[in-house]
Scaffold this motif. Structure first.
Motif, short mmCIF file in Angstrom:
data_model
loop_
_atom_site.label_atom_id
_atom_site.label_comp_id
_atom_site.label_asym_id
_atom_site.label_seq_id
_atom_site.Cartn_x
_atom_site.Cartn_y
_atom_site.Cartn_z
N GLU A 205 0.90 -1.17 0.14
CA GLU A 205 -0.02 -0.02 -0.13
C GLU A 205 0.84 1.33 -0.12
OE1 GLU A 205 -3.12 0.97 -0.27
OE2 GLU A 205 -4.42 -0.49 0.62
N ARG A 206 1.48 1.39 -1.12
CA ARG A 206 2.37 2.85 -1.33
C ARG A 206 1.69 4.06 -0.77
NH1 ARG A 206 6.04 1.67 -6.62
NH2 ARG A 206 7.13 -0.36 -6.07
N ARG A 207 0.38 4.05 -0.98
CA ARG A 207 -0.27 5.33 -0.73
C ARG A 207 -0.33 5.64 0.73
NH1 ARG A 207 -6.08 5.10 0.50
NH2 ARG A 207 -6.71 3.10 1.06
N LEU A 208 -0.11 4.69 1.56
CA LEU A 208 0.10 4.83 3.09
C LEU A 208 1.39 5.90 3.30
CD1 LEU A 208 -0.92 1.52 4.51
CD2 LEU A 208 -2.32 3.89 4.79
N LEU A 209 2.27 5.76 2.17
CA LEU A 209 3.31 6.47 2.49
C LEU A 209 2.89 8.41 2.57
CD1 LEU A 209 6.11 4.86 0.36
CD2 LEU A 209 5.74 4.63 2.69
N ARG A 210 1.77 8.46 1.88
CA ARG A 210 1.19 9.90 1.90
C ARG A 210 1.03 10.33 3.39
NH1 ARG A 210 -3.75 9.20 -1.85
NH2 ARG A 210 -4.06 11.19 -0.61
N LEU A 211 0.49 9.43 4.09
CA LEU A 211 0.16 9.63 5.67
C LEU A 211 1.44 9.65 6.68
CD1 LEU A 211 -1.63 9.94 8.19
CD2 LEU A 211 -1.64 7.36 8.05
N LEU A 212 2.34 8.58 6.34
CA LEU A 212 3.51 8.62 7.03
C LEU A 212 4.34 9.66 6.86
CD1 LEU A 212 3.98 4.62 6.78
CD2 LEU A 212 2.86 5.86 8.76
N LEU A 213 4.48 10.18 5.48
CA LEU A 213 5.43 11.20 5.19
C LEU A 213 5.03 12.51 4.83
CD1 LEU A 213 7.86 8.83 2.61
CD2 LEU A 213 8.15 9.40 5.40
N SER A 214 3.49 12.62 5.28
CA SER A 214 2.78 13.81 5.11
C SER A 214 3.74 14.90 5.63
CB SER A 214 1.46 13.93 5.83
OG SER A 214 0.91 14.99 5.94
N PRO A 215 3.91 15.85 4.73
CA PRO A 215 4.67 17.14 5.04
C PRO A 215 4.06 18.11 6.02
CG PRO A 215 4.67 17.06 2.37
CD PRO A 215 3.64 16.07 3.06
N GLY A 216 2.51 18.22 5.82
CA GLY A 216 1.61 18.78 7.02
C GLY A 216 1.98 18.06 8.48
N GLY A 217 1.72 16.87 8.20
CA GLY A 217 1.95 16.22 9.40
C GLY A 217 3.08 16.24 10.32
N ILE A 218 4.31 16.22 9.64
CA ILE A 218 5.55 16.16 10.17
C ILE A 218 5.70 17.57 10.51
CG2 ILE A 218 8.09 16.09 9.30
CD1 ILE A 218 7.42 14.16 7.44
N MET A 219 5.33 18.73 9.89
CA MET A 219 5.53 20.01 10.21
C MET A 219 4.62 20.23 11.67
SD MET A 219 4.79 23.49 8.18
CE MET A 219 5.78 22.99 6.95
N LEU A 220 3.46 20.04 11.59
CA LEU A 220 2.80 19.67 12.90
C LEU A 220 3.32 19.22 14.08
CD1 LEU A 220 0.03 20.44 14.44
CD2 LEU A 220 -0.74 18.24 13.53
N ALA A 221 3.97 18.06 13.91
CA ALA A 221 4.73 17.40 15.02
C ALA A 221 5.91 18.27 15.33
CB ALA A 221 5.24 15.89 14.59
N ALA A 222 6.87 18.59 14.25
CA ALA A 222 7.90 19.43 14.18
C ALA A 222 7.79 20.54 15.09
CB ALA A 222 8.63 19.60 13.18
N VAL A 223 6.80 21.43 15.00
CA VAL A 223 6.29 22.64 15.72
C VAL A 223 6.13 22.36 17.15
CG1 VAL A 223 4.88 24.51 15.57
CG2 VAL A 223 5.76 23.94 13.46
N LEU A 224 5.32 21.35 17.46
CA LEU A 224 5.03 21.04 18.84
C LEU A 224 6.18 20.43 19.56
CD1 LEU A 224 1.48 19.34 18.35
CD2 LEU A 224 1.76 21.67 19.24
N LEU A 225 7.02 19.53 18.95
CA LEU A 225 8.23 19.01 19.67
C LEU A 225 9.16 20.03 19.86
CD1 LEU A 225 8.27 15.51 18.31
CD2 LEU A 225 7.40 16.25 20.37
N GLY A 226 9.16 20.98 18.68
CA GLY A 226 10.24 22.11 18.88
C GLY A 226 10.00 22.99 19.90
N ALA A 227 8.73 23.41 20.03
CA ALA A 227 8.27 24.27 21.08
C ALA A 227 8.58 23.91 22.51
CB ALA A 227 6.89 24.73 20.94
N TRP A 228 8.20 22.24 22.57
CA TRP A 228 8.40 21.72 23.87
C TRP A 228 10.03 21.77 23.91
CZ3 TRP A 228 11.18 17.20 24.35
CH2 TRP A 228 11.35 16.46 25.78
N ALA A 229 10.62 21.31 23.11
CA ALA A 229 12.15 21.31 23.26
C ALA A 229 12.79 22.54 23.85
CB ALA A 229 12.85 20.87 22.23
N VAL A 230 12.39 23.67 23.33
CA VAL A 230 12.97 25.14 23.65
C VAL A 230 12.41 25.58 24.96
CG1 VAL A 230 12.76 27.35 23.00
CG2 VAL A 230 13.12 25.88 21.22
N ALA A 231 11.21 25.22 25.58
CA ALA A 231 10.57 25.67 26.63
C ALA A 231 11.37 24.57 27.72
CB ALA A 231 9.08 25.53 26.68
#
Length: 369
Positions: A190-216
């Protein structure tokens, strides 16, 4: 047979005990840290007896702190987040099972999960591992819903679950759902699942939240990130954590406890796995999607088999997957009562009861070590 009845059974089992049980072992630590954070008015600097405590990320402490704010500081309010997480685990196990093995098998899987020794006993304790299991369940449920109907809300839920997993216990909160998802996509082609696992929007959402947590967090606790990433994640996996205060189980000891945690259903598991695999072939009773349960359990158990750091309850995130396989097997038995697996299992349980006279000293030795 629906999820609501499982929730009621779960509450009926745990509520009476949560009201009267004292804090036990590391529970006192997990209850005291957020109490000190509340007294200090800090959400970012966990302390234990006034000293910085940097061993774990913050999510469990935040949930405890919120409970204290709403309900006051007490033993029972310290347990409220664990009760909520327990209910969430049972509910999500049912929802995932309903999509993979059918409603009846999913309900039976929930009953098996609740009545297994490991899930029941360990969920009387405050542990970060429960949050890891809940976040994994949420991520896999989001993956299945996205597979049915791709959409932003399921992408957001998947990546928010990854964030919650990381804030529960570090990198395994990311590795477990990510690796399971990749192997599931590869196994089903199911290659289309890679669209979920590698979603740019999802990765950015996680990166922003974890980045804010890391800095604080790093601002409030200089050196926290290095300690977490290097000492608590990498070095722990390699068995070189400092201080060396974790007595790692042997691989054999780890699987002995998995055997115990699944009791009284352990003896059905070999037959369940043997019959479940053929049923996951395309066009068969379960279908290829059911392989997610096998991949899920294999990733968790394989990871801790390879790790140099393993404790008796580290197999907890694998229990829902195994419970659903057992639920499917039990449903088949109920549909074909001529199957002799249950009578033979009852006989094996009786023999095990007798064999405890021999096994008990060995198990005691493992626990003492």
């Amino acid at each position: 047979m629906n999820g609501a009845t499982l929730v009621l059974v779960c509450l009926g089992l745990y509520l009476p005990l949560f009201w009267q049980m004292p804090l036990w072992r590391s529970e006192a630590m997990y209850a005291l840290i957020p109490q000190e954070m509340l007294a200090a008015g800090s959400w970012w600097a966990p302390t234990l007896n006034g000293a910085p405590y940097l061993d774990k990320p913050h999510l469990l402490y935040w949930l405890q702190l919120l409970s204290y704010k709403l309900l006051g500081v007490s033993v029972w309010s310290a347990r409220v987040p664990t009760l909520a997480v327990t209910v969430g685990e049972v509910w999500l196990t049912y929802l995932i099972g309903r999509r993979l093995v059918g409603q009846k098998a999913a309900w039976l899987g929930g009953v098996i999960l609740l009545t297994g020794i490991g899930f029941f006993v360990l969920h009387l304790l405050i542990l970060t591992d429960h949050l890891v299991t809940l976040s994994l369940l949420a991520a896999l449920y989001a993956l299945l819903r996205w597979e049915d109907k791709p959409g932003f809300r399921w992408t957001a839920l998947f990546f928010l679950a990854l964030v919650a997993g990381f804030l529960s216990k570090g990198f395994i909160g990311l590795v477990f759902p990510g690796l399971i998802g990749l192997l599931y996509a590869w196994r089903l082609r199911e290659r289309r699942l890679l669209r979920l696992l590698l979603s740019p929007g999802g990765i950015m959402l996680a990166a922003v939240l974890l980045g804010a947590w890391a800095v604080a967090t790093e601002t409030a606790n200089p050196g926290f990130l290095q300690f977490q990433v290097v000492n608590e994640q990498i070095m722990r996996f390699l068995g070189r954590r400092e201080p060396a205060d974790v007595n790692s189980f042997t691989i054999a000891g780890f699987y002995v406890f998995l055997f115990i945690w699944l009791m009284p259903w352990t003896f059905i598991l070999p037959s369940a796995l043997y019959r479940f695999w053929p049923a996951t072939r395309p066009g068969r009773e379960v279908g290829a999607a059911g392989r997610l349960l096998l991949i899920w359990a294999a990733v968790i158990l394989g990871f801790f088999t390879l790790s140099s750091s393993r404790i008796e309850y580290y197999s907890l995130p694998a229990l829902p997957a195994l419970a659903l396989v057992l639920g499917w097997r039990l449903q088949r038995y109920l549909n074909t009562p001529g199957d002799r697996i249950i009578p033979w299992t009852l006989l094996a349980l009786g023999l095990l009861g007798l064999s405890l006279l021999v096994l008990l000293p060995y198990l005691e030795r493992i626990c003492v070590d």
